[in-house]
Design a protein around this motif. Structure first.
Motif, mmCIF file in Angstrom:
data_model
loop_
_atom_site.group_PDB
_atom_site.id
_atom_site.type_symbol
_atom_site.label_atom_id
_atom_site.label_comp_id
_atom_site.label_asym_id
_atom_site.label_seq_id
_atom_site.Cartn_x
_atom_site.Cartn_y
_atom_site.Cartn_z
ATOM 1 N N LEU A 8 -41.556 17.867 -42.494
ATOM 2 C CA LEU A 8 -40.588 17.032 -42.205
ATOM 3 C C LEU A 8 -39.277 17.585 -42.886
ATOM 4 O O LEU A 8 -38.311 17.651 -42.322
ATOM 5 C CB LEU A 8 -40.708 15.432 -42.621
ATOM 6 N N PHE A 9 -39.553 17.743 -44.114
ATOM 7 C CA PHE A 9 -38.176 18.178 -45.027
ATOM 8 C C PHE A 9 -37.912 19.576 -44.505
ATOM 9 O O PHE A 9 -36.714 20.018 -44.679
ATOM 10 C CB PHE A 9 -38.665 18.333 -46.255
ATOM 11 N N THR A 10 -38.587 20.480 -43.744
ATOM 12 C CA THR A 10 -38.290 21.433 -43.374
ATOM 13 C C THR A 10 -37.115 21.657 -42.474
ATOM 14 O O THR A 10 -36.030 22.349 -42.736
ATOM 15 C CB THR A 10 -39.372 22.411 -42.652
ATOM 16 N N VAL A 11 -36.949 20.708 -41.699
ATOM 17 C CA VAL A 11 -36.020 20.643 -40.706
ATOM 18 C C VAL A 11 -34.656 19.918 -41.204
ATOM 19 O O VAL A 11 -33.630 20.352 -40.458
ATOM 20 C CB VAL A 11 -36.326 19.579 -39.492
ATOM 21 N N PHE A 12 -34.636 19.432 -42.341
ATOM 22 C CA PHE A 12 -33.414 19.045 -42.989
ATOM 23 C C PHE A 12 -32.360 20.278 -43.372
ATOM 24 O O PHE A 12 -31.162 20.025 -43.480
ATOM 25 C CB PHE A 12 -33.598 18.263 -44.203
ATOM 26 N N PHE A 13 -33.149 21.401 -43.564
ATOM 27 C CA PHE A 13 -32.274 22.531 -43.862
ATOM 28 C C PHE A 13 -32.162 23.793 -42.650
ATOM 29 O O PHE A 13 -32.140 24.704 -43.270
ATOM 30 C CB PHE A 13 -33.137 23.153 -45.349
ATOM 31 N N VAL A 14 -32.201 23.222 -41.723
ATOM 32 C CA VAL A 14 -32.305 24.107 -40.487
ATOM 33 C C VAL A 14 -30.938 24.593 -40.348
ATOM 34 O O VAL A 14 -30.067 23.724 -40.509
ATOM 35 C CB VAL A 14 -32.564 23.456 -39.298
ATOM 36 N N ILE A 101 -31.147 10.287 -42.134
ATOM 37 C CA ILE A 101 -30.442 10.499 -43.422
ATOM 38 C C ILE A 101 -29.092 10.143 -43.105
ATOM 39 O O ILE A 101 -28.221 10.499 -42.190
ATOM 40 C CB ILE A 101 -30.588 11.831 -43.952
ATOM 41 N N THR A 102 -28.460 9.408 -44.121
ATOM 42 C CA THR A 102 -26.943 8.871 -44.262
ATOM 43 C C THR A 102 -26.445 9.173 -45.426
ATOM 44 O O THR A 102 -27.287 9.583 -46.304
ATOM 45 C CB THR A 102 -26.963 7.291 -43.862
ATOM 46 N N LYS A 136 -24.037 17.893 -48.996
ATOM 47 C CA LYS A 136 -24.798 19.223 -49.097
ATOM 48 C C LYS A 136 -25.851 19.389 -48.065
ATOM 49 O O LYS A 136 -25.736 20.680 -47.457
ATOM 50 C CB LYS A 136 -25.558 19.079 -50.464
ATOM 51 N N VAL A 137 -26.288 18.426 -47.480
ATOM 52 C CA VAL A 137 -27.127 18.733 -46.380
ATOM 53 C C VAL A 137 -26.484 19.083 -45.229
ATOM 54 O O VAL A 137 -27.000 20.069 -44.316
ATOM 55 C CB VAL A 137 -28.273 17.359 -46.043
ATOM 56 N N GLN A 138 -25.594 18.315 -44.907
ATOM 57 C CA GLN A 138 -24.667 18.921 -43.839
ATOM 58 C C GLN A 138 -23.941 20.206 -43.887
ATOM 59 O O GLN A 138 -23.708 20.748 -42.758
ATOM 60 C CB GLN A 138 -23.535 17.650 -43.578
ATOM 61 N N GLY A 143 -23.370 25.903 -42.032
ATOM 62 C CA GLY A 143 -22.953 27.261 -42.754
ATOM 63 C C GLY A 143 -22.031 27.177 -43.703
ATOM 64 O O GLY A 143 -21.226 28.182 -43.840
ATOM 65 N N GLN A 144 -21.876 26.253 -44.381
ATOM 66 C CA GLN A 144 -20.613 26.051 -45.491
ATOM 67 C C GLN A 144 -21.427 25.976 -46.642
ATOM 68 O O GLN A 144 -22.705 26.004 -46.892
ATOM 69 C CB GLN A 144 -20.226 24.742 -45.311
#
Length: 261
Positions: A8-14, A101-102, A136-138, A143-144
């Motif tokens: 699940l956490f994998t996709v947070f950093f896609v 996530i918010t 940071k997740v966003q 790509g920032q």
């Protein structure tokens, strides 16, 4: 449950290979650094890459690997800029987990064990090996640079034809950012906490223009901590920009709440 939590956490950093439903992206031509620039100049040019959108809808796929397993998953990601990110993880077409996530909290549930979690970003931060929040997740997805570089103190140099910024503050956490010279898009960032034996490296191999935005064409994450190493490679299939999206999230009846410390 740990296995599916990691997936699940994998996709947070896609990162996003944003293939528009209406047109294909134009590949961004990247440049090679030739002369040392000031850190202020590099930061200003990096943030010159504007990310103007209201919503993004992304279909993606990811490969996850750690010392105990290797797994492929697909993910549907909805982003409402600066407000929320909804992730649905599927395996063989079946929804196995969903997360919302918010800026204030992280929520998720997973089907295998019928469990759900509601809490802050501490769990996510421990898993990836660096402190995280919503921004940071966003940033990772867009790509920032992970951190707000306008608030830091950095030493500039050139390495492997890339502009390099090294955090000059001695805080126990080392941070290094690399940029190509054509558009000053971030190519790689490295964050390490030696005392805690934690580190993460995020690499953006390529970029493309989508609706006049320069966005990643993919991402590779290598995270390391005492419990072992994690490698994540992502491919992205399709996206729509600025469509009306809903963000439904509710824990199925009968699921057990878990508390992770």
């Amino acid at each position: 449950m740990r296995r599916y939590l990691s997936l699940l956490f994998t996709v947070f950093f896609v990162a996003l290979t944003l293939l528009s439903c209406k047109s294909k992206a134009v590949v961004v031509k990247e440049g090679k650094a030739k002369g040392v620039l000031s850190s202020d100049t590099i930061v200003k040019k990096h943030y010159g890459n504007r990310k103007d959108f209201s919503t993004l809808y992304i279909k993606s796929s990811a490969h996850y690997e750690d010392p105990n397993q290797s797994q492929n998953v697909t993910a549907e990601i909805k982003i409402k800029k600066n407000e929320m990110i909804l992730v649905s993880v599927r395996f063989l077409g079946i929804t196995m987990a969903k997360a919302l996530i918010t800026p204030n909290e992280v929520k998720y549930y997973e089907k295998i064990n019928g469990q759900y979690f509601e809490g802050d970003y501490s769990l996510l931060s421990r898993w990836l090996g660096t402190d995280l929040d919503f921004n940071k997740v966003q940033n990772l997805l867009l790509g920032q640079a992970l951190d707000d570089l306008t608030k830091g103190n950095y030493k500039p140099s050139i390495e492997d034809n890339l502009y390099k910024l090294v955090d000059a503050n001695n805080t126990g956490t080392s941070k290094t950012f690399y940029f190509e010279s054509g558009n000053f898009l971030i190519k790689k960032e490295q964050i390490a906490q030696p005392a805690k034996e934690r580190s993460v490296q995020i690499v953006y191999p390529n970029y493309g223009y989508y609706n006049q935005m320069a966005l990643p064409a993919g991402m590779v994450i290598d995270a390391e901590q005492p419990k072992g190493k994690v490698n994540i490679s992502i491919e992205y299939n399709a996206v729509s920009i600025d469509e009306d999206l809903s963000f439904p999230y509710s824990v199925p009846e009968g699921y057990e709440r878990i508390f992770i410390h």
